[in-house]
Design a protein around this motif. Structure first.
Motif, PDB file in Angstrom:
ATOM      1  N   ILE A 234      11.800   1.673   4.578  1.00 27.49           N
ATOM      2  CA  ILE A 234      11.077   0.540   3.730  1.00 27.49           C
ATOM      3  C   ILE A 234      10.066   0.124   4.640  1.00 27.49           C
ATOM      4  CG2 ILE A 234      11.838  -1.682   2.871  1.00 27.49           C
ATOM      5  CD1 ILE A 234      14.698  -1.271   3.249  1.00 27.49           C
ATOM      6  N   VAL A 235       8.846   0.267   3.775  1.00 31.52           N
ATOM      7  CA  VAL A 235       7.466  -0.158   4.228  1.00 31.52           C
ATOM      8  C   VAL A 235       6.997  -1.802   3.697  1.00 31.52           C
ATOM      9  CG1 VAL A 235       5.233   0.402   4.654  1.00 31.52           C
ATOM     10  CG2 VAL A 235       7.095   2.341   4.623  1.00 31.52           C
ATOM     11  N   LYS A 236       6.945  -2.533   4.608  1.00 35.69           N
ATOM     12  CA  LYS A 236       6.424  -3.721   3.857  1.00 35.69           C
ATOM     13  C   LYS A 236       4.886  -3.855   4.024  1.00 35.69           C
ATOM     14  CE  LYS A 236       9.403  -6.065   6.317  1.00 35.69           C
ATOM     15  NZ  LYS A 236      10.431  -5.128   6.542  1.00 35.69           N
ATOM     16  N   PRO A 237       4.234  -4.472   3.181  1.00 34.68           N
ATOM     17  CA  PRO A 237       2.701  -4.464   3.303  1.00 34.68           C
ATOM     18  C   PRO A 237       2.538  -5.287   4.522  1.00 34.68           C
ATOM     19  CG  PRO A 237       3.375  -5.781   1.331  1.00 34.68           C
ATOM     20  CD  PRO A 237       4.854  -5.026   2.022  1.00 34.68           C
ATOM     21  N   PRO A 238       1.462  -5.029   5.297  1.00 41.01           N
ATOM     22  CA  PRO A 238       1.114  -5.950   6.255  1.00 41.01           C
ATOM     23  C   PRO A 238       0.462  -7.083   6.038  1.00 41.01           C
ATOM     24  CG  PRO A 238      -0.631  -4.477   6.202  1.00 41.01           C
ATOM     25  CD  PRO A 238       0.547  -3.939   4.936  1.00 41.01           C
ATOM     26  N   LYS A 239       0.486  -8.020   6.972  1.00 37.66           N
ATOM     27  CA  LYS A 239       0.032  -9.478   6.697  1.00 37.66           C
ATOM     28  C   LYS A 239      -1.520  -9.632   6.426  1.00 37.66           C
ATOM     29  CE  LYS A 239       3.491 -12.374   8.646  1.00 37.66           C
ATOM     30  NZ  LYS A 239       4.033 -12.665  10.127  1.00 37.66           N
TER      31      LYS A 239
ATOM     32  N   ASP B  87       5.142   2.505  -7.848  1.00 29.80           N
ATOM     33  CA  ASP B  87       4.750   1.899  -9.087  1.00 29.80           C
ATOM     34  C   ASP B  87       3.692   1.290  -9.144  1.00 29.80           C
ATOM     35  OD1 ASP B  87       5.058  -0.168  -7.427  1.00 29.80           O
ATOM     36  OD2 ASP B  87       6.885  -0.931  -8.352  1.00 29.80           O
ATOM     37  N   HIS B  88       3.523   0.376 -10.090  1.00 31.17           N
ATOM     38  CA  HIS B  88       2.171  -0.113 -10.085  1.00 31.17           C
ATOM     39  C   HIS B  88       1.645  -1.271  -8.990  1.00 31.17           C
ATOM     40  CE1 HIS B  88       3.489  -4.220 -11.173  1.00 31.17           C
ATOM     41  NE2 HIS B  88       4.560  -3.544 -11.571  1.00 31.17           N
ATOM     42  N   SER B  89       2.586  -1.448  -7.946  1.00 34.33           N
ATOM     43  CA  SER B  89       2.278  -2.337  -7.038  1.00 34.33           C
ATOM     44  C   SER B  89       1.659  -1.779  -5.810  1.00 34.33           C
ATOM     45  CB  SER B  89       3.666  -3.011  -6.624  1.00 34.33           C
ATOM     46  OG  SER B  89       4.237  -2.099  -5.745  1.00 34.33           O
ATOM     47  N   ASP B  90       0.827  -2.727  -5.258  1.00 34.36           N
ATOM     48  CA  ASP B  90       0.059  -2.338  -4.192  1.00 34.36           C
ATOM     49  C   ASP B  90       0.837  -1.867  -2.798  1.00 34.36           C
ATOM     50  OD1 ASP B  90      -2.758  -4.127  -4.513  1.00 34.36           O
ATOM     51  OD2 ASP B  90      -2.634  -2.112  -5.227  1.00 34.36           O
ATOM     52  N   GLY B  91       2.112  -2.571  -2.685  1.00 35.26           N
ATOM     53  CA  GLY B  91       2.924  -2.205  -1.694  1.00 35.26           C
ATOM     54  C   GLY B  91       3.603  -0.973  -1.690  1.00 35.26           C
ATOM     55  N   SER B  92       3.731  -0.502  -2.798  1.00 40.63           N
ATOM     56  CA  SER B  92       4.353   1.068  -2.910  1.00 40.63           C
ATOM     57  C   SER B  92       3.186   2.077  -2.835  1.00 40.63           C
ATOM     58  CB  SER B  92       4.725   1.416  -4.186  1.00 40.63           C
ATOM     59  OG  SER B  92       3.972   1.228  -5.276  1.00 40.63           O
ATOM     60  N   PHE B  93       1.878   1.702  -2.908  1.00 36.89           N
ATOM     61  CA  PHE B  93       0.940   2.556  -2.322  1.00 36.89           C
ATOM     62  C   PHE B  93       0.636   2.567  -1.001  1.00 36.89           C
ATOM     63  CE2 PHE B  93      -0.728   5.022  -5.639  1.00 36.89           C
ATOM     64  CZ  PHE B  93      -0.165   4.281  -6.794  1.00 36.89           C
TER      65      PHE B  93
ATOM     66  N   LEU C 260      13.778   8.904   1.993  1.00 37.17           N
ATOM     67  CA  LEU C 260      13.220   8.582   1.115  1.00 37.17           C
ATOM     68  C   LEU C 260      12.267   6.966   1.273  1.00 37.17           C
ATOM     69  CD1 LEU C 260      13.370   7.569  -2.085  1.00 37.17           C
ATOM     70  CD2 LEU C 260      15.287   6.478  -1.715  1.00 37.17           C
ATOM     71  N   VAL C 261      11.133   6.990   0.886  1.00 37.13           N
ATOM     72  CA  VAL C 261      10.259   5.973   1.348  1.00 37.13           C
ATOM     73  C   VAL C 261      10.048   4.874  -0.117  1.00 37.13           C
ATOM     74  CG1 VAL C 261       8.057   5.411   2.324  1.00 37.13           C
ATOM     75  CG2 VAL C 261       8.755   7.572   2.885  1.00 37.13           C
ATOM     76  N   VAL C 262      10.397   3.698   0.435  1.00 39.10           N
ATOM     77  CA  VAL C 262      10.028   2.807  -0.664  1.00 39.10           C
ATOM     78  C   VAL C 262       9.115   1.636  -0.156  1.00 39.10           C
ATOM     79  CG1 VAL C 262      12.042   3.550  -1.835  1.00 39.10           C
ATOM     80  CG2 VAL C 262      12.066   1.650  -0.159  1.00 39.10           C
ATOM     81  N   GLY C 263       8.266   1.130  -0.926  1.00 35.36           N
ATOM     82  CA  GLY C 263       7.732  -0.019  -0.449  1.00 35.36           C
ATOM     83  C   GLY C 263       8.688  -1.270  -0.674  1.00 35.36           C
ATOM     84  N   SER C 264       8.185  -2.559  -0.264  1.00 38.07           N
ATOM     85  CA  SER C 264       8.921  -3.626  -0.408  1.00 38.07           C
ATOM     86  C   SER C 264       7.963  -4.916  -0.915  1.00 38.07           C
ATOM     87  CB  SER C 264       9.517  -4.140   0.757  1.00 38.07           C
ATOM     88  OG  SER C 264      10.315  -5.453   0.777  1.00 38.07           O
ATOM     89  N   ARG C 265       8.450  -5.713  -1.808  1.00 29.46           N
ATOM     90  CA  ARG C 265       7.457  -6.836  -2.282  1.00 29.46           C
ATOM     91  C   ARG C 265       7.887  -7.887  -1.375  1.00 29.46           C
ATOM     92  NH1 ARG C 265       9.087  -7.494  -8.367  1.00 29.46           N
ATOM     93  NH2 ARG C 265      10.965  -7.052  -7.589  1.00 29.46           N
ATOM     94  N   GLY C 266       8.633  -7.930  -0.248  1.00 29.90           N
ATOM     95  CA  GLY C 266       8.846  -8.937   0.635  1.00 29.90           C
ATOM     96  C   GLY C 266       9.380 -10.261  -0.137  1.00 29.90           C
ATOM     97  N   LEU C 267      10.254 -10.255  -0.888  1.00 25.93           N
ATOM     98  CA  LEU C 267      10.658 -11.273  -1.535  1.00 25.93           C
ATOM     99  C   LEU C 267      11.611 -12.153  -0.615  1.00 25.93           C
ATOM    100  CD1 LEU C 267      11.830  -9.578  -5.165  1.00 25.93           C
ATOM    101  CD2 LEU C 267       9.722 -10.953  -4.532  1.00 25.93           C
TER     102      LEU C 267
ATOM    103  N   ILE D  21      -1.094   5.793 -12.572  1.00 24.97           N
ATOM    104  CA  ILE D  21      -0.424   5.474 -11.015  1.00 24.97           C
ATOM    105  C   ILE D  21      -0.439   6.834 -10.514  1.00 24.97           C
ATOM    106  CG2 ILE D  21       1.755   4.906 -10.229  1.00 24.97           C
ATOM    107  CD1 ILE D  21       2.223   2.828 -12.332  1.00 24.97           C
ATOM    108  N   LEU D  22       0.093   7.974 -10.939  1.00 25.91           N
ATOM    109  CA  LEU D  22       0.262   9.195 -10.396  1.00 25.91           C
ATOM    110  C   LEU D  22      -0.847   9.710  -9.797  1.00 25.91           C
ATOM    111  CD1 LEU D  22       3.545  10.277 -12.010  1.00 25.91           C
ATOM    112  CD2 LEU D  22       3.391   9.514  -9.748  1.00 25.91           C
ATOM    113  N   SER D  23      -1.994   9.348 -10.958  1.00 27.87           N
ATOM    114  CA  SER D  23      -3.195  10.312 -10.296  1.00 27.87           C
ATOM    115  C   SER D  23      -3.893   9.693  -9.062  1.00 27.87           C
ATOM    116  CB  SER D  23      -4.109  10.471 -11.449  1.00 27.87           C
ATOM    117  OG  SER D  23      -4.666   8.974 -11.689  1.00 27.87           O
ATOM    118  N   ARG D  24      -3.711   8.324  -9.099  1.00 32.86           N
ATOM    119  CA  ARG D  24      -3.681   7.557  -7.849  1.00 32.86           C
ATOM    120  C   ARG D  24      -3.097   8.088  -6.629  1.00 32.86           C
ATOM    121  NH1 ARG D  24      -3.004   1.084  -7.265  1.00 32.86           N
ATOM    122  NH2 ARG D  24      -3.608   0.941  -4.991  1.00 32.86           N
ATOM    123  N   ALA D  25      -1.988   8.120  -6.973  1.00 35.99           N
ATOM    124  CA  ALA D  25      -1.026   8.910  -5.795  1.00 35.99           C
ATOM    125  C   ALA D  25      -1.419   9.967  -5.304  1.00 35.99           C
ATOM    126  CB  ALA D  25       0.456   8.707  -6.274  1.00 35.99           C
TER     127      ALA D  25
END
Lengths: 166, 194
Positions: free
Chosen positions: B180-185, B39-45, B148-155, B108-112
């Motif tokens: 589930i891939v969480k963005p690194p610190k 989606d638009h979030s950096d976490g998913s990228f 299936l790979v998803v990002g996570s917002r770390g809520l 979004i998709l062109s970036r991906a």
């Protein structure tokens, strides 16, 4: 080209789902192969033993000798029993690994499973954590076991949850 | 050949030649179908980047198309709150909203897609309409993906309960293994060599 994964932790607990997760990881996760500048990647099979107080049940009063596990014979018996369980689990896991011809290490930690798994991820600088999820049946298949849920949210590295497909 | 020991490292295998052959054969069959939700979030990228780095062995022209990047658009009805029962969105409004959405998704998709091309992985993109969590799980099932790979917002737990978490939902309901891939610190996805 191989992957960049240096350290992959697979958490097992003796359930068939975690063994399935182990088999899946061995089949599908490619580790970093040895080259001049990096050491080979490895799998680490992690098992978290519940602490002795939990193992006896949450009501220490039921133990005839009192609340504290000061009785050495009893504590030793519990520890020996747990060690035997851990050995059996690792035997099974290593047998699966030997079939797949991969380098693995084993690790045992004592404590609360979800916290210890996340701790191990940090201490060992894992690149990936693989776990099964406890499936209690077709209805409860919708629910993820609490350990895998906790780890998916709190582990420092990416987490793969392998469910058994019906 | 040594028997596997519990406390030490266990390496069971034949000669080097046999291992190499096996590795090549294993690399052949390891082309699993991967689906990454963006989606638009950096976490998913970041999740897409991680998947491209670590899940793909054969790259380049010889590789099969094994990656599907899926983006789910929220249905536009949610954006329009009718003030009264008999006020409906005119077709112009509907069209413009839809166009804006398509532009968004295209960006979004062109970036991906660019990210995939940089890593030399063939990918196909997929745009879906609807509730993201349900559509992702449905798509994963229908396309029989292997992971299936998803990002996570770390809520946090409370926010998760209120805002809802796509990764949580997918982890519960997807039939296939889920990563589930969480963005690194740290900002950069560097190797943890320090």
């Amino acid at each position: 080209m191989s992957g960049n994964l240096r350290c992959v932790i697979v958490a097992v607990d003796g359930s068939e789902e975690s063994m399935k997760a182990l088999r899946w990881a061995l089949d599908n996760i490619k580790l970093r192969s040895p080259s001049s500048d990096a050491e080979a990647g490895s799998f680490i099979i992690l098992h978290v033993q519940s602490p002795p107080s939990i193992a006896t049940g949450l009501n220490p009063g039921a133990i005839p000798f009192g609340a504290d596990l000061e009785v050495p014979a009893f504590a030793a018996a519990i520890e020996a029993h747990q060690r035997r369980i851990t050995e059996a689990i690792f035997d099974h896991a290593l047998k699966i690994c030997s079939d797949k011809n991969v380098k693995v290490k084993t690790e045992v930690v004592i404590g609360d499973s979800k916290e210890k798994i996340c701790e191990a991820v940090e201490n060992l600088h894992a690149d990936l954590l693989v776990m099964g999820s406890r499936a209690f049946g077709p209805i409860k298949r919708m629910f993820l076991g609490s350990v895998s849920n906790y780890c998916a949210n709190h582990a420092q590295c990416p987490v793969t949850i392998v469910k058994d497909t019906a | 050949m040594q028997t596997p020991e519990m406390s030490a490292m266990a390496t069971v295998g034949g000669g080097v030649a046999a291992e190499e052959e096996k590795e090549a054969a294993a690399a052949e069959e390891k082309e699993m179908r991967v689906m990454v939700a963006v989606d638009h979030s950096d976490g998913s990228f970041y999740a897409l980047h991680w998947a491209l780095e670590n899940l793909f062995r054969k790259r380049g022209a010889a590789a099969a198309e094994a990656l599907t990047v899926v983006h789910v658009q929220l249905p536009f009805q949610h954006h329009i709150i009718p003030a009264a029962h008999d006020i409906y969105a005119t077709s112009i409004v509907v069209d413009s909203v839809r166009k804006a959405q398509e532009q968004n998704s295209a960006v979004i998709l062109s970036r991906a897609f660019r990210l995939c091309k940089d890593k030399m992985v063939k990918a196909e993109t997929l745009i879906l309409d609807g509730d993201p969590k349900e559509m992702i799980c449905q798509a994963a099932e229908q396309m029989h993906v292997d992971i299936l790979v998803v990002g996570s917002r770390g809520l946090s737990k409370i926010k998760r309960a209120f805002l809802g978490s796509v990764s949580d939902y997918c982890a519960h309901h997807a039939k296939c293994p889920i990563l589930i891939v969480k963005p690194p610190k740290e900002k950069l996805p560097t190797e943890s060599s320090n």
